[in-house]
Design an enzyme around this catalytic site. Sequence first.
Site, mmCIF file in Angstrom:
data_model
loop_
_atom_site.group_PDB
_atom_site.id
_atom_site.type_symbol
_atom_site.label_atom_id
_atom_site.label_comp_id
_atom_site.label_asym_id
_atom_site.label_seq_id
_atom_site.Cartn_x
_atom_site.Cartn_y
_atom_site.Cartn_z
ATOM 1 N N GLY A 1 -53.981 15.216 -21.844
ATOM 2 C CA GLY A 1 -53.456 14.660 -23.087
ATOM 3 C C GLY A 1 -52.405 15.592 -23.661
ATOM 4 O O GLY A 1 -51.213 15.468 -23.379
ATOM 5 N N GLU B 1 -48.528 10.979 -29.603
ATOM 6 C CA GLU B 1 -47.221 11.636 -29.380
ATOM 7 C C GLU B 1 -47.295 13.114 -29.760
ATOM 8 O O GLU B 1 -46.330 13.697 -30.268
ATOM 9 C CB GLU B 1 -46.100 10.878 -30.088
ATOM 10 C CG GLU B 1 -45.992 9.462 -29.518
ATOM 11 C CD GLU B 1 -44.638 8.826 -29.609
ATOM 12 O OE1 GLU B 1 -43.645 9.540 -29.824
ATOM 13 O OE2 GLU B 1 -44.578 7.596 -29.437
ATOM 14 N N ARG C 1 -41.243 10.975 -31.762
ATOM 15 C CA ARG C 1 -41.928 11.549 -32.932
ATOM 16 C C ARG C 1 -41.246 11.139 -34.242
ATOM 17 O O ARG C 1 -41.899 11.066 -35.287
ATOM 18 C CB ARG C 1 -42.007 13.068 -32.781
ATOM 19 C CG ARG C 1 -43.042 13.449 -31.740
ATOM 20 C CD ARG C 1 -43.010 14.887 -31.290
ATOM 21 N NE ARG C 1 -44.010 15.068 -30.237
ATOM 22 C CZ ARG C 1 -44.060 16.086 -29.388
ATOM 23 N NH1 ARG C 1 -43.153 17.050 -29.462
ATOM 24 N NH2 ARG C 1 -45.011 16.148 -28.476
ATOM 25 N N GLN D 1 -59.195 5.740 -52.845
ATOM 26 C CA GLN D 1 -60.026 6.254 -53.945
ATOM 27 C C GLN D 1 -59.697 5.521 -55.256
ATOM 28 O O GLN D 1 -60.595 5.175 -56.025
ATOM 29 C CB GLN D 1 -59.766 7.768 -54.098
ATOM 30 C CG GLN D 1 -60.685 8.474 -55.065
ATOM 31 C CD GLN D 1 -62.121 8.585 -54.536
ATOM 32 O OE1 GLN D 1 -62.368 8.347 -53.359
ATOM 33 N NE2 GLN D 1 -63.038 8.927 -55.402
ATOM 34 N N GLY E 1 -64.841 1.200 -55.261
ATOM 35 C CA GLY E 1 -65.673 0.533 -54.248
ATOM 36 C C GLY E 1 -64.924 -0.564 -53.513
ATOM 37 O O GLY E 1 -65.153 -0.809 -52.322
ATOM 38 N N SER F 1 -50.001 10.050 -20.629
ATOM 39 C CA SER F 1 -51.341 10.633 -20.790
ATOM 40 C C SER F 1 -52.300 10.147 -19.709
ATOM 41 O O SER F 1 -52.164 9.044 -19.178
ATOM 42 C CB SER F 1 -51.927 10.263 -22.149
ATOM 43 O OG SER F 1 -51.101 10.719 -23.181
ATOM 44 N N GLU F 2 -53.282 10.999 -19.445
ATOM 45 C CA GLU F 2 -54.333 10.665 -18.479
ATOM 46 C C GLU F 2 -55.676 11.067 -19.076
ATOM 47 O O GLU F 2 -55.721 11.812 -20.060
ATOM 48 C CB GLU F 2 -54.091 11.440 -17.168
ATOM 49 C CG GLU F 2 -52.775 11.073 -16.525
ATOM 50 C CD GLU F 2 -52.583 11.700 -15.140
ATOM 51 O OE1 GLU F 2 -53.470 12.471 -14.692
ATOM 52 O OE2 GLU F 2 -51.555 11.390 -14.529
ATOM 53 N N ARG G 1 -56.443 -2.772 -62.963
ATOM 54 C CA ARG G 1 -57.882 -2.512 -63.150
ATOM 55 C C ARG G 1 -58.113 -1.721 -64.451
ATOM 56 O O ARG G 1 -57.465 -0.681 -64.672
ATOM 57 C CB ARG G 1 -58.388 -1.695 -61.954
ATOM 58 C CG ARG G 1 -59.790 -1.172 -62.074
ATOM 59 C CD ARG G 1 -60.799 -2.246 -61.787
ATOM 60 N NE ARG G 1 -62.141 -1.707 -61.747
ATOM 61 C CZ ARG G 1 -63.227 -2.482 -61.715
ATOM 62 N NH1 ARG G 1 -63.112 -3.795 -61.709
ATOM 63 N NH2 ARG G 1 -64.419 -1.932 -61.677
ATOM 64 N N SER H 1 -51.288 17.103 -34.425
ATOM 65 C CA SER H 1 -50.726 18.021 -35.434
ATOM 66 C C SER H 1 -50.753 19.459 -34.915
ATOM 67 O O SER H 1 -49.814 20.234 -35.176
ATOM 68 C CB SER H 1 -51.535 17.942 -36.730
ATOM 69 O OG SER H 1 -51.198 16.769 -37.433
HETATM 70 C C1 LIG Z 1 -53.985 4.768 -30.149
HETATM 71 C C2 LIG Z 1 -53.373 5.717 -29.181
HETATM 72 C C3 LIG Z 1 -52.214 5.350 -28.513
HETATM 73 C C4 LIG Z 1 -51.635 6.209 -27.581
HETATM 74 N N1 LIG Z 1 -50.520 5.812 -26.891
HETATM 75 C C5 LIG Z 1 -50.051 6.575 -25.874
HETATM 76 C C6 LIG Z 1 -49.003 6.090 -25.034
HETATM 77 O O1 LIG Z 1 -48.441 5.005 -25.239
HETATM 78 N N2 LIG Z 1 -48.622 6.863 -23.986
HETATM 79 C C7 LIG Z 1 -49.203 8.058 -23.718
HETATM 80 O O2 LIG Z 1 -48.819 8.689 -22.736
HETATM 81 N N3 LIG Z 1 -50.198 8.552 -24.502
HETATM 82 C C8 LIG Z 1 -50.630 7.831 -25.565
HETATM 83 N N4 LIG Z 1 -51.664 8.303 -26.362
HETATM 84 C C9 LIG Z 1 -52.290 9.571 -26.024
HETATM 85 C C10 LIG Z 1 -52.035 10.652 -27.050
HETATM 86 O O3 LIG Z 1 -50.716 11.098 -26.983
HETATM 87 C C11 LIG Z 1 -53.073 11.752 -26.800
HETATM 88 O O4 LIG Z 1 -54.319 11.238 -27.259
HETATM 89 C C12 LIG Z 1 -52.734 13.034 -27.517
HETATM 90 O O5 LIG Z 1 -51.601 13.626 -26.941
HETATM 91 C C13 LIG Z 1 -53.907 14.037 -27.454
HETATM 92 O O6 LIG Z 1 -54.436 14.130 -26.168
HETATM 93 P P1 LIG Z 1 -56.027 14.019 -25.955
HETATM 94 O O7 LIG Z 1 -56.471 12.792 -26.655
HETATM 95 O O8 LIG Z 1 -56.305 14.140 -24.509
HETATM 96 O O9 LIG Z 1 -56.632 15.254 -26.734
HETATM 97 P P2 LIG Z 1 -56.749 16.757 -26.164
HETATM 98 O O10 LIG Z 1 -55.468 17.182 -25.588
HETATM 99 O O11 LIG Z 1 -57.965 16.840 -25.324
HETATM 100 O O12 LIG Z 1 -56.974 17.549 -27.527
HETATM 101 C C14 LIG Z 1 -58.268 17.631 -28.164
HETATM 102 C C15 LIG Z 1 -58.114 18.553 -29.374
HETATM 103 O O13 LIG Z 1 -57.704 19.868 -28.916
HETATM 104 C C16 LIG Z 1 -56.520 20.260 -29.592
HETATM 105 N N5 LIG Z 1 -55.675 21.049 -28.691
HETATM 106 C C17 LIG Z 1 -55.352 20.806 -27.413
HETATM 107 N N6 LIG Z 1 -54.531 21.753 -26.942
HETATM 108 C C18 LIG Z 1 -54.294 22.605 -27.968
HETATM 109 C C19 LIG Z 1 -53.510 23.780 -28.129
HETATM 110 N N7 LIG Z 1 -52.764 24.277 -27.141
HETATM 111 N N8 LIG Z 1 -53.511 24.391 -29.346
HETATM 112 C C20 LIG Z 1 -54.260 23.901 -30.374
HETATM 113 N N9 LIG Z 1 -55.022 22.794 -30.276
HETATM 114 C C21 LIG Z 1 -55.031 22.149 -29.091
HETATM 115 C C22 LIG Z 1 -55.838 18.945 -29.978
HETATM 116 O O14 LIG Z 1 -54.939 19.126 -31.052
HETATM 117 C C23 LIG Z 1 -57.044 18.104 -30.349
HETATM 118 O O15 LIG Z 1 -57.441 18.395 -31.669
HETATM 119 C C24 LIG Z 1 -52.221 7.471 -27.338
HETATM 120 C C25 LIG Z 1 -53.375 7.834 -28.042
HETATM 121 C C26 LIG Z 1 -53.948 6.982 -28.942
HETATM 122 C C27 LIG Z 1 -55.211 7.403 -29.670
#
Ligand SMILES: Cc1cc2nc3c(=O)[nH]c(=O)nc-3n(C[C@H](O)[C@H](O)[C@H](O)COP(=O)(O)OP(=O)(O)OC[C@H]3O[C@@H](n4cnc5c(N)ncnc54)[C@H](O)[C@@H]3O)c2cc1C
Length: 386
Positions: free
Chosen positions: A131, A372, A252, A345, A349, A126-127, A277, A375
């Site tokens: 994502g 990864e 996954r 829930q 509290g 990722s970058e 409880r 959804s």
């Molecule tokens: C704690 C953590 C650990 C992570 N570890 C790693 C790691 O080890 N290595 C690595 O490479 N990455 C890692 N990630 C990155 C992670 O895989 C990405 O955050 C994820 O793939 C989503 O990318 P994004 O955050 O850029 O969201 P975006 O891609 O910008 O998505 C934003 C929203 O748009 C939706 N969306 C985007 N495209 C579509 C589409 N075609 N159809 C419908 N909806 C869409 C998404 O579902 C989301 O709701 C990590 C992330 C977190 C939070």
Amino acid sequence: MDFELNDTQKLIQATARELARKVVRPLARDMEASEAVDTAMLRALAEAGLVGVAVQGDLGGADAGAVAYALAIEEVAKACASTAVTLAVTNMVCEVVARFGSPAQRERVCPRLCSGEWRAASFALSEPEAGSDPGSMRTTATRTPAGWVLRGAKQWVTNGAIADVFVVWARTDSSATNVHAKSTKGLSCFLIERAEVNPSEFAVGRHEDKMGLRASSTTALELNECHIPPEAVLGAVGDGFRIAMTALDGGRIGIAAQALGVGERALELGVRYARERSQFGRPIAEFQALQRMIADSRTELDAARLLTLRAAWGKQTQKGVTQESSMAKLFASEAAWRVCNRMLQIHGGYGYTREFDVERLWRDVRVAQIYEGTSEIQRWVIARSF
Ligand SMILES: Cc1cc2nc3c(=O)[nH]c(=O)nc-3n(C[C@H](O)[C@H](O)[C@H](O)COP(=O)(O)OP(=O)(O)OC[C@H]3O[C@@H](n4cnc5c(N)ncnc54)[C@H](O)[C@@H]3O)c2cc1C
């Protein structure tokens, strides 16, 4: 249909369960508070065979297959979701190297990860701007007479602060105009040892301040004209996207198992609390509203387990994994989230305080619907697999 685990799977499950209860769980609260994974604990997990669970024995792995791997991650996640993801990503990298690496890469990296000599590994795909869509990656790798030069930035690198080895993706197609074009072609994969690169060229950046998984290191990575040797390429040049997708098929399953483990622990705590409880002169477990929450949670977690183990079995028998692992991750992550929410829930509290672990589980499990592949992306993968 045979739902029995074999002896090896039972042994891995029992080993992971014992270590999770005796070694990992007692550390979970402190690790979350200090936002640091205990590296001695990671070594103990590796020494028990929980790194390289599905990697062949001649490379130091347990050679126990993907089902055993899923069982191990579930057990560790019951104790600490952060440790489970640390372990899951290290396993994923170890498998990528075992499958796509050259003999020299395999023999150098896998035994060191499996034995715990190296603490952890990272998967840097990722970058900031790429994502869900790795095809829009901007990091480049340019061929030079001495090897390759990487330029760019990675984001969300799990284990970034502690990994000894990284798999890093970059664009290697020579046409500069392609750099910002959305394309999954021309991506390549590189294997980089932290100790072998100049720290100013390969710099671990910001540590993410996350709502959950606070004991899991998540960092940025800056590739500032990072010089690496020609033999750092993992697999064939240009084959990076296929390698990433293959790795994520297996990854996954690990995330599904992680979510399942967190959900199981939440259910255990919720049931215990409901029995202890009392309100209106009787245990709250006797109220039908709460029984419904417990029944739905038990049923959904069992369904998640079946999907997860089916995907793992499909992977290890090569009977189909892409759609199956997406279904497992989608369902398990969303089911575990519902379970944690219901169990919070049930705690009333008290569930909203740091005193009870259900609050941590609720925060930890949320990310399983994001990393990864979100959804939404899993649903896309499933729909496209017909
Ligand atoms: C704690 C953590 C650990 C992570 N570890 C790693 C790691 O080890 N290595 C690595 O490479 N990455 C890692 N990630 C990155 C992670 O895989 C990405 O955050 C994820 O793939 C989503 O990318 P994004 O955050 O850029 O969201 P975006 O891609 O910008 O998505 C934003 C929203 O748009 C939706 N969306 C985007 N495209 C579509 C589409 N075609 N159809 C419908 N909806 C869409 C998404 O579902 C989301 O709701 C990590 C992330 C977190 C939070």
